[in-house]
Design a protein around this motif. Structure first.
Motif, short mmCIF file in Angstrom:
data_model
loop_
_atom_site.label_atom_id
_atom_site.label_comp_id
_atom_site.label_asym_id
_atom_site.label_seq_id
_atom_site.Cartn_x
_atom_site.Cartn_y
_atom_site.Cartn_z
N GLU A 163 0.83 -1.21 0.00
CA GLU A 163 0.00 0.00 0.00
C GLU A 163 0.86 1.25 0.00
OE1 GLU A 163 -2.56 -0.42 3.37
OE2 GLU A 163 -4.03 -1.66 2.28
N ARG A 164 2.00 1.20 0.69
CA ARG A 164 2.92 2.35 0.68
C ARG A 164 3.54 2.57 -0.69
NH1 ARG A 164 7.14 1.86 5.35
NH2 ARG A 164 7.62 3.98 4.63
N LEU A 165 3.52 1.55 -1.53
CA LEU A 165 4.00 1.68 -2.90
C LEU A 165 2.89 2.16 -3.83
CD1 LEU A 165 6.02 -1.66 -3.27
CD2 LEU A 165 6.76 0.50 -2.28
N ASN A 166 1.71 2.47 -3.24
CA ASN A 166 0.52 2.85 -4.01
C ASN A 166 0.06 1.72 -4.94
OD1 ASN A 166 0.39 5.55 -2.94
ND2 ASN A 166 2.13 6.06 -4.27
N LEU A 167 0.16 0.49 -4.41
CA LEU A 167 -0.27 -0.69 -5.12
C LEU A 167 -1.19 -1.52 -4.23
CD1 LEU A 167 3.23 -1.72 -6.56
CD2 LEU A 167 1.36 -0.65 -7.85
N VAL A 168 -1.80 -2.55 -4.82
CA VAL A 168 -2.68 -3.45 -4.10
C VAL A 168 -2.12 -4.87 -4.21
CG1 VAL A 168 -5.01 -4.45 -3.98
CG2 VAL A 168 -4.71 -2.02 -4.51
N LEU A 169 -2.07 -5.57 -3.09
CA LEU A 169 -1.59 -6.95 -3.06
C LEU A 169 -2.76 -7.89 -3.28
CD1 LEU A 169 0.75 -8.97 -2.50
CD2 LEU A 169 0.11 -8.85 -0.08
N LEU A 191 8.14 -11.04 -7.35
CA LEU A 191 7.01 -10.86 -8.26
C LEU A 191 6.71 -12.11 -9.07
CD1 LEU A 191 7.66 -7.22 -9.51
CD2 LEU A 191 5.96 -7.99 -7.85
N ASP A 192 7.58 -13.11 -8.99
CA ASP A 192 7.24 -14.42 -9.55
C ASP A 192 6.19 -15.12 -8.70
OD1 ASP A 192 9.14 -14.00 -11.49
OD2 ASP A 192 10.48 -15.63 -10.85
N ALA A 193 6.08 -14.70 -7.44
CA ALA A 193 5.24 -15.42 -6.47
C ALA A 193 4.23 -14.52 -5.78
CB ALA A 193 6.14 -16.09 -5.43
N MET A 194 3.94 -13.38 -6.38
CA MET A 194 2.91 -12.50 -5.83
C MET A 194 2.30 -11.68 -6.95
SD MET A 194 5.59 -9.95 -3.86
CE MET A 194 4.38 -8.99 -3.00
N ARG A 195 1.09 -11.21 -6.72
CA ARG A 195 0.42 -10.37 -7.71
C ARG A 195 0.15 -9.00 -7.10
NH1 ARG A 195 -2.36 -15.42 -8.96
NH2 ARG A 195 -2.06 -16.00 -11.15
N VAL A 196 0.59 -7.96 -7.80
CA VAL A 196 0.34 -6.59 -7.36
C VAL A 196 -0.23 -5.80 -8.53
CG1 VAL A 196 2.06 -6.57 -5.51
CG2 VAL A 196 2.74 -5.94 -7.82
N ARG A 197 -1.13 -4.89 -8.21
CA ARG A 197 -1.80 -4.09 -9.22
C ARG A 197 -1.86 -2.63 -8.76
NH1 ARG A 197 -1.48 -8.60 -11.02
NH2 ARG A 197 -3.13 -9.94 -11.86
N GLU A 198 -1.92 -1.73 -9.74
CA GLU A 198 -2.24 -0.35 -9.40
C GLU A 198 -3.75 -0.27 -9.17
OE1 GLU A 198 -0.62 2.18 -12.49
OE2 GLU A 198 1.23 2.43 -11.32
N GLN A 200 -6.23 2.01 -9.35
CA GLN A 200 -7.17 2.67 -10.25
C GLN A 200 -7.15 2.08 -11.65
OE1 GLN A 200 -9.32 4.72 -8.88
NE2 GLN A 200 -8.22 4.53 -6.93
N THR A 201 -5.95 1.89 -12.19
CA THR A 201 -5.83 1.44 -13.58
C THR A 201 -5.79 -0.08 -13.72
OG1 THR A 201 -3.40 1.45 -13.51
CG2 THR A 201 -4.51 3.53 -14.07
N GLN A 202 -5.56 -0.79 -12.59
CA GLN A 202 -5.38 -2.25 -12.59
C GLN A 202 -4.13 -2.67 -13.38
OE1 GLN A 202 -7.45 -4.32 -10.62
NE2 GLN A 202 -7.93 -2.25 -9.97
N ARG A 203 -3.20 -1.73 -13.56
CA ARG A 203 -1.96 -2.08 -14.25
C ARG A 203 -1.21 -3.14 -13.47
NH1 ARG A 203 3.58 -0.05 -15.04
NH2 ARG A 203 3.36 1.35 -13.25
N ILE A 204 -0.70 -4.13 -14.18
CA ILE A 204 -0.03 -5.29 -13.58
C ILE A 204 1.46 -5.02 -13.45
CG2 ILE A 204 0.50 -7.74 -13.89
CD1 ILE A 204 -2.09 -7.90 -15.60
N LEU A 205 2.03 -5.40 -12.29
CA LEU A 205 3.48 -5.30 -12.10
C LEU A 205 4.05 -6.62 -11.59
CD1 LEU A 205 2.47 -2.13 -11.60
CD2 LEU A 205 4.84 -1.90 -10.88
N ASP A 206 3.66 -7.73 -12.18
CA ASP A 206 4.12 -9.03 -11.69
C ASP A 206 4.20 -10.02 -12.85
OD1 ASP A 206 1.45 -10.47 -11.92
OD2 ASP A 206 0.89 -8.86 -10.56
#
Length: 234
Positions: A163-169, A191-198, A200-206
């Motif tokens: 959350e401090r990274l402005n992401l959702v786990l 990030l091979d073993a977790m899913r994080v998203r922005e 608002q945009t649902q942008r994927i970073l994993d």
């Protein structure tokens, strides 16, 4: 040094009687290894991400196998007797659970759902319950419930930092090993073993980027971005 095991993304070397070296490779895989590529420098990104997150868990009183770093892609870890079970905690519905059950993408799990899977690529990592794990002599119900409690504690820590990274786990996977009569978090947290998203945009970073066929450069850029954000807050 003696190599004692090797997986799709890591090599394990014996350091001494009590410690091993985990060398993170540049491979990225999906579909139980059916799809595989090399991303130059990915091993370094995953090693550094794991180191930061293991240190964070240790500071929060959660015991892990982490000892330190030998170099930028090689971790020094306590030698554990690893349990071939993947423990997945899900905060939001995505991935296999929406294929297996009548659950829609993005549904919120409150409380989170914890699942156990056998590490077995040939059988596509089948779902386990307490009875399966007891029969297969993987762990007893008391140990499984203890691990569920640890995973919930890890979730609280990871959720806060993400959350401090402005992401959702959305979810994450952990593996555990035995050190005497203790059960410790082992393997990796990347990030091979977790899913994080922005949010608002649902942008994927994993690794879902790789699963969905994005260019390798795009995958690497997301891993670099996540690690850069993490270094600013941990």
């Amino acid at each position: 040094m003696e190599k004692i095991s090797e997986g799709k993304t890591k090599e394990v070397f014996l350091l001494d009687n009590d410690h091993v070296l985990l060398r993170f490779k540049d491979y990225v895989t999906a579909g139980d290894g059916a799809k595989a590529d090399i991303i130059d420098g990915k091993g370094v990104l995953n090693a550094q991400t794991s180191a930061l997150l293991f240190r964070l868990l240790e500071r929060e009183g959660i015991e892990t196998h982490y000892v330190g770093m030998k170099d930028e892609r090689t971790m020094i870890a306590k030698r554990l007797n690893m349990i071939p079970v993947e423990v997945v905690l899900r905060n939001y519905a995505t991935g296999s659970i929406v294929k297996r059950l009548p659950i829609k993408e993005g549904e919120i799990f409150d409380p989170p759902i914890v699942e156990f899977f056998l590490k077995d690529d040939a059988r596509h990592d089948p779902l386990l319950n307490y009875h399966h794990m007891r029969y297969l002599k993987l762990m007893n119900e008391e140990e499984a419930r203890y691990i569920e409690g640890i995973v919930q504690r890890v979730n609280a820590v990871l959720t806060k930092v993400v959350e401090r990274l402005n992401l959702v786990l959305y979810d994450f996977k952990l593996e555990f090993g035995r050190l005497g009569n203790k059960l410790l978090v082992g393997d990796e947290i990347t990030l091979d073993a977790m899913r994080v998203r922005e949010p608002q945009t649902q942008r994927i970073l994993d690794k879902d980027l790789y699963r969905r066929g994005y260019p390798l450069e795009h995958v690497k850029s997301a891993y670099e971005e996540f690690l850069g954000r993490l270094r600013n807050v941990v």
